[in-house]
Design a protein around this motif. Structure first.
Motif, PDB file in Angstrom:
ATOM      1  N   THR A  60       0.830  -1.204   0.000  1.00 64.91           N
ATOM      2  CA  THR A  60       0.000   0.000   0.000  1.00 64.91           C
ATOM      3  C   THR A  60       0.868   1.259   0.000  1.00 64.91           C
ATOM      4  OG1 THR A  60      -0.061  -0.114   2.393  1.00 64.91           O
ATOM      5  CG2 THR A  60      -1.952  -1.056   1.210  1.00 64.91           C
ATOM      6  N   CYS A  61       2.185   1.076  -0.096  1.00 66.75           N
ATOM      7  CA  CYS A  61       3.105   2.216  -0.059  1.00 66.75           C
ATOM      8  C   CYS A  61       2.858   3.125  -1.260  1.00 66.75           C
ATOM      9  CB  CYS A  61       4.545   1.713  -0.092  1.00 66.75           C
ATOM     10  SG  CYS A  61       5.771   3.029  -0.062  1.00 66.75           S
ATOM     11  N   THR A  62       2.910   4.454  -1.005  1.00 65.85           N
ATOM     12  CA  THR A  62       2.685   5.400  -2.104  1.00 65.85           C
ATOM     13  C   THR A  62       3.841   5.356  -3.107  1.00 65.85           C
ATOM     14  OG1 THR A  62       3.742   7.102  -0.770  1.00 65.85           O
ATOM     15  CG2 THR A  62       1.327   7.039  -0.783  1.00 65.85           C
ATOM     16  N   ASN A  63       4.891   4.668  -2.710  1.00 70.78           N
ATOM     17  CA  ASN A  63       6.088   4.635  -3.540  1.00 70.78           C
ATOM     18  C   ASN A  63       6.239   3.278  -4.236  1.00 70.78           C
ATOM     19  OD1 ASN A  63       8.325   6.074  -4.391  1.00 70.78           O
ATOM     20  ND2 ASN A  63       9.653   5.037  -2.926  1.00 70.78           N
ATOM     21  N   SER A  64       5.131   2.575  -4.377  1.00 79.42           N
ATOM     22  CA  SER A  64       5.258   1.186  -4.819  1.00 79.42           C
ATOM     23  C   SER A  64       4.922   0.951  -6.287  1.00 79.42           C
ATOM     24  CB  SER A  64       4.365   0.289  -3.953  1.00 79.42           C
ATOM     25  OG  SER A  64       3.015   0.634  -4.181  1.00 79.42           O
ATOM     26  N   VAL A  89      24.525  15.207  -3.962  1.00 76.08           N
ATOM     27  CA  VAL A  89      23.250  14.686  -4.455  1.00 76.08           C
ATOM     28  C   VAL A  89      22.890  13.396  -3.719  1.00 76.08           C
ATOM     29  CG1 VAL A  89      24.582  13.838  -6.427  1.00 76.08           C
ATOM     30  CG2 VAL A  89      22.129  13.664  -6.506  1.00 76.08           C
ATOM     31  N   GLU A  90      21.620  13.269  -3.378  1.00 78.07           N
ATOM     32  CA  GLU A  90      21.148  12.051  -2.716  1.00 78.07           C
ATOM     33  C   GLU A  90      20.046  11.439  -3.561  1.00 78.07           C
ATOM     34  OE1 GLU A  90      20.625  12.464   1.750  1.00 78.07           O
ATOM     35  OE2 GLU A  90      21.182  14.500   1.158  1.00 78.07           O
ATOM     36  N   ILE A  91      20.089  10.135  -3.678  1.00 70.89           N
ATOM     37  CA  ILE A  91      19.074   9.470  -4.485  1.00 70.89           C
ATOM     38  C   ILE A  91      17.941   8.998  -3.567  1.00 70.89           C
ATOM     39  CG2 ILE A  91      20.158   7.170  -4.428  1.00 70.89           C
ATOM     40  CD1 ILE A  91      19.399   7.168  -7.553  1.00 70.89           C
ATOM     41  N   GLU A  92      16.713   9.218  -3.967  1.00 78.16           N
ATOM     42  CA  GLU A  92      15.522   8.774  -3.247  1.00 78.16           C
ATOM     43  C   GLU A  92      15.545   9.149  -1.773  1.00 78.16           C
ATOM     44  OE1 GLU A  92      15.543   4.617  -4.116  1.00 78.16           O
ATOM     45  OE2 GLU A  92      15.124   4.925  -6.232  1.00 78.16           O
ATOM     46  N   LYS A  93      16.008  10.362  -1.484  1.00 73.58           N
ATOM     47  CA  LYS A  93      16.066  10.819  -0.088  1.00 73.58           C
ATOM     48  C   LYS A  93      14.643  10.956   0.448  1.00 73.58           C
ATOM     49  CE  LYS A  93      17.401  14.933   2.571  1.00 73.58           C
ATOM     50  NZ  LYS A  93      18.394  14.440   3.543  1.00 73.58           N
ATOM     51  N   TYR A  94      14.414  10.422   1.634  1.00 71.38           N
ATOM     52  CA  TYR A  94      13.079  10.515   2.230  1.00 71.38           C
ATOM     53  C   TYR A  94      12.958  11.797   3.027  1.00 71.38           C
ATOM     54  CZ  TYR A  94       8.788   9.227   4.640  1.00 71.38           C
ATOM     55  OH  TYR A  94       7.506   9.212   5.123  1.00 71.38           O
ATOM     56  N   LEU A  95      12.013  12.656   2.637  1.00 69.64           N
ATOM     57  CA  LEU A  95      11.802  13.907   3.352  1.00 69.64           C
ATOM     58  C   LEU A  95      10.631  13.692   4.296  1.00 69.64           C
ATOM     59  CD1 LEU A  95      12.082  16.141   0.154  1.00 69.64           C
ATOM     60  CD2 LEU A  95      13.858  15.846   1.895  1.00 69.64           C
ATOM     61  N   MET A  96      10.989  13.468   5.551  1.00 68.09           N
ATOM     62  CA  MET A  96      10.027  13.052   6.571  1.00 68.09           C
ATOM     63  C   MET A  96       8.836  14.010   6.682  1.00 68.09           C
ATOM     64  SD  MET A  96      10.174  10.532   8.904  1.00 68.09           S
ATOM     65  CE  MET A  96      11.782  10.350   9.708  1.00 68.09           C
ATOM     66  N   GLU A  97       9.135  15.346   6.717  1.00 71.35           N
ATOM     67  CA  GLU A  97       8.085  16.340   6.999  1.00 71.35           C
ATOM     68  C   GLU A  97       6.948  16.261   5.993  1.00 71.35           C
ATOM     69  OE1 GLU A  97      11.363  16.960   6.614  1.00 71.35           O
ATOM     70  OE2 GLU A  97      11.923  18.891   7.499  1.00 71.35           O
ATOM     71  N   ILE A  98       7.288  15.976   4.740  1.00 73.53           N
ATOM     72  CA  ILE A  98       6.235  15.967   3.720  1.00 73.53           C
ATOM     73  C   ILE A  98       5.978  14.550   3.208  1.00 73.53           C
ATOM     74  CG2 ILE A  98       6.487  18.360   2.952  1.00 73.53           C
ATOM     75  CD1 ILE A  98       8.304  17.379   0.708  1.00 73.53           C
ATOM     76  N   ARG A  99       6.656  13.586   3.782  1.00 66.51           N
ATOM     77  CA  ARG A  99       6.524  12.187   3.400  1.00 66.51           C
ATOM     78  C   ARG A  99       6.645  11.994   1.890  1.00 66.51           C
ATOM     79  NH1 ARG A  99       1.230  10.469   6.487  1.00 66.51           N
ATOM     80  NH2 ARG A  99       1.880   8.366   5.923  1.00 66.51           N
ATOM     81  N   GLN A 100       7.708  12.571   1.338  1.00 67.15           N
ATOM     82  CA  GLN A 100       7.950  12.435  -0.103  1.00 67.15           C
ATOM     83  C   GLN A 100       9.389  12.002  -0.340  1.00 67.15           C
ATOM     84  OE1 GLN A 100       5.138  16.191  -1.071  1.00 67.15           O
ATOM     85  NE2 GLN A 100       6.779  15.868  -2.569  1.00 67.15           N
ATOM     86  N   ARG A 101       9.556  11.324  -1.441  1.00 64.80           N
ATOM     87  CA  ARG A 101      10.894  10.879  -1.814  1.00 64.80           C
ATOM     88  C   ARG A 101      11.188  11.293  -3.246  1.00 64.80           C
ATOM     89  NH1 ARG A 101      13.224   5.441  -0.278  1.00 64.80           N
ATOM     90  NH2 ARG A 101      12.479   4.843  -2.312  1.00 64.80           N
ATOM     91  N   LEU A 132       3.863  21.242  -4.356  1.00 64.90           N
ATOM     92  CA  LEU A 132       3.567  22.118  -3.219  1.00 64.90           C
ATOM     93  C   LEU A 132       4.301  21.645  -1.973  1.00 64.90           C
ATOM     94  CD1 LEU A 132      -0.256  22.896  -3.662  1.00 64.90           C
ATOM     95  CD2 LEU A 132       1.699  24.392  -4.132  1.00 64.90           C
ATOM     96  N   GLY A 133       4.430  20.322  -1.831  1.00 61.44           N
ATOM     97  CA  GLY A 133       5.207  19.761  -0.726  1.00 61.44           C
ATOM     98  C   GLY A 133       6.624  20.295  -0.742  1.00 61.44           C
ATOM     99  N   TYR A 134       7.254  20.271  -1.898  1.00 66.91           N
ATOM    100  CA  TYR A 134       8.633  20.781  -2.000  1.00 66.91           C
ATOM    101  C   TYR A 134       8.688  22.279  -1.735  1.00 66.91           C
ATOM    102  CZ  TYR A 134       9.556  16.250  -4.144  1.00 66.91           C
ATOM    103  OH  TYR A 134       9.648  14.916  -4.377  1.00 66.91           O
ATOM    104  N   PHE A 135       7.752  23.017  -2.366  1.00 65.91           N
ATOM    105  CA  PHE A 135       7.742  24.468  -2.159  1.00 65.91           C
ATOM    106  C   PHE A 135       7.617  24.793  -0.670  1.00 65.91           C
ATOM    107  CE2 PHE A 135       6.150  24.926  -6.714  1.00 65.91           C
ATOM    108  CZ  PHE A 135       7.306  25.540  -7.165  1.00 65.91           C
ATOM    109  N   SER A 136       6.819  23.993   0.075  1.00 68.64           N
ATOM    110  CA  SER A 136       6.593  24.283   1.492  1.00 68.64           C
ATOM    111  C   SER A 136       7.875  24.143   2.308  1.00 68.64           C
ATOM    112  CB  SER A 136       5.505  23.369   2.060  1.00 68.64           C
ATOM    113  OG  SER A 136       6.023  22.055   2.247  1.00 68.64           O
ATOM    114  N   LEU A 137       8.853  23.401   1.808  1.00 69.74           N
ATOM    115  CA  LEU A 137      10.145  23.268   2.503  1.00 69.74           C
ATOM    116  C   LEU A 137      11.216  24.126   1.825  1.00 69.74           C
ATOM    117  CD1 LEU A 137      10.412  19.415   3.162  1.00 69.74           C
ATOM    118  CD2 LEU A 137       9.555  21.185   4.681  1.00 69.74           C
ATOM    119  N   ASN A 138      10.773  25.039   0.951  1.00 69.68           N
ATOM    120  CA  ASN A 138      11.717  25.881   0.209  1.00 69.68           C
ATOM    121  C   ASN A 138      12.623  25.104  -0.726  1.00 69.68           C
ATOM    122  OD1 ASN A 138      11.506  28.652   0.345  1.00 69.68           O
ATOM    123  ND2 ASN A 138      12.135  28.617   2.516  1.00 69.68           N
TER     124      ASN A 138
END
Ligand SMILES: [Zn+2]
Length: 397
Positions: A60-64, A89-101, A132-138
């Motif tokens: 059920t992962c959003t990344n699946s 550069v980091e590959i597939e870095k997990y950004l906890m605050e917005i739960r995006q990779r 918008l998730g990315y924009f919210s973290l600048n």
């Protein structure tokens, strides 16, 4: 995915691992987990795709979503290129605050970028949510489409392309390239820039395509493009006429809000002057055809003026907003564009009208009517005006 955690919480990267024997041993001795959802994932070592991790089918992962070879290879290419030109550069870095990779996360001169290499069609709302998730973290999102996605429409007309709604959503803006879209082809290792997007109809556009070897580029992309003339005005007016005729044919006349307004004002859709429905910078923001929004601008704020009267820009803008609000004009969904370009577009339209001698710019942003304008009386007059106008606009660009 090209990264996963082992049972001890150690991150495993597959970017440089080509050795199948080594990977088989690794697979035998370890279990692997998704850094985002913690579910167990499978290390796939096949002959066709490059080695990667994959969620189990019931995940059920959003990344699946399964990843294509193009997607995996593109990520690897972009990662290696960024490393090679000296970036963190980091590959597939997990950004906890917005739960995006993001596929790639890049830092440069105090700025942070998220690169998304998108190969499969995704929903507009997902592009928007993630951006918008990315924009919210600048973090500045940079979306790159996979492959060579633009369909060339006709061989005979230069610079003509077709874009889907999905591709439109990736439009970005900068000064050099205007509205533009990036794509990358792992097969040719080239970045393709489609710039100066100029919509003819909802899908059909004039644009300028250029491509560059990835290895020759810096990041962020900086393509110094000359503003070339990309518009074939004969074709433009041909398409415009077609569009109007089709509308008249299929829109059941009075049920169509635009046509009924045209008739109500005692105009004929086929006898609109050619300067209603011309290409201008920033018109990409309108999903509605240029004939419609330019007709409304004219009707709501210019037509009633006499020679010498001042044209009120603020007023035009207000009228335009009203037309958007009541659905007469639809704007295009472009989640990567954070600037409101309505004023720019209206101003450039007036600049064009002033170049064509219909109105006059006294000083920047201040326009007056040059002469009272009458609409053409017959098709021959329209055609004559079109030829004249094409000549002028060709010289301009
Ligand atoms: Zn997961």
């Amino acid at each position: 995915m090209l990264t996963a955690l082992t049972e001890e919480g150690k991150m495993v990267h597959l970017i440089y691992s080509k050795n199948i024997k080594y990977l088989s041993i690794l697979r035998k001795n370890h279990s692997f987990y998704c850094p985002q959802c913690q579910e167990e994932v499978i290390l796939k070592i096949g002959k066709i795709k490059i080695p990667h991790f994959s969620h189990k089918s019931n995940s059920t992962c959003t990344n699946s979503e399964p990843e294509s070879e193009v997607h995996l290879q593109g990520k690897v290419d972009l990662y290696k290129w960024l490393k090679h030109i000296g970036f963190s550069v980091e590959i597939e870095k997990y950004l906890m605050e917005i739960r995006q990779r993001p596929d790639l996360f890049v830092r440069k001169n105090g700025k942070e970028y998220a690169i998304e290499f998108q190969c499969s069609p995704i929903q507009y709302k997902d592009i928007k949510r993630r951006s918008l998730g990315y924009f919210s973290l600048n973090i500045i999102p940079i979306w790159i489409l996979g492959g060579e996605p633009y369909q060339k429409k006709f061989q005979l007309i230069n610079n003509l392309f077709q874009l889907s709604d999905f591709q439109w959503a990736f439009t970005q803006y900068n000064r050099q390239n205007g509205m533009h879209i990036y794509s990358y082809s792992p097969k040719t290792k080239r970045v393709i820039l489609l710039s100066q997007l100029t919509p003819i109809t909802t899908r059909k556009i004039f644009a300028y395509q250029s491509d560059y070897p990835l290895s020759s580029l810096d990041f962020p992309f900086d393509f110094a493009n000359d503003q070339l003339s990309i518009i074939d005005y004969d074709f433009w007016f041909y398409e415009k006429k077609n569009w109007i005729q089709n509308k008249m044919l299929f829109a059941k006349n009075l049920n169509d809000p635009f046509l009924s307004e045209v008739y109500h004002n005692k105009h004929s859709p086929l006898l609109l002057p050619p300067f209603i429905g011309i290409p201008v910078p920033f018109m990409t923001i309108c999903k509605t055809n240029s004939v419609i929004w330019q007709y409304y601008l004219w009707l709501d704020g210019i037509e009633s003026l006499s020679a010498g009267d001042k044209i009120n820009l603020m007023n035009l803008r207000r009228n335009f907003e009203k037309r958007v609000k009541n659905g007469c004009i639809k704007l295009r969904d472009m989640p990567l564009i954070q600037i409101d370009f309505k004023n720019h577009m209206i101003y450039h339209y007036l600049k064009h009208l002033s170049f064509l001698g219909i109105i006059k710019e006294l000083e920047k942003g201040s326009f007056i009517m040059n002469k009272s304008n009458s609409f053409p009386n017959n098709i021959e007059e329209v055609q004559r005006m079109e030829v004249e106008l094409s000549k002028k606009l060709d010289i301009k660009s």
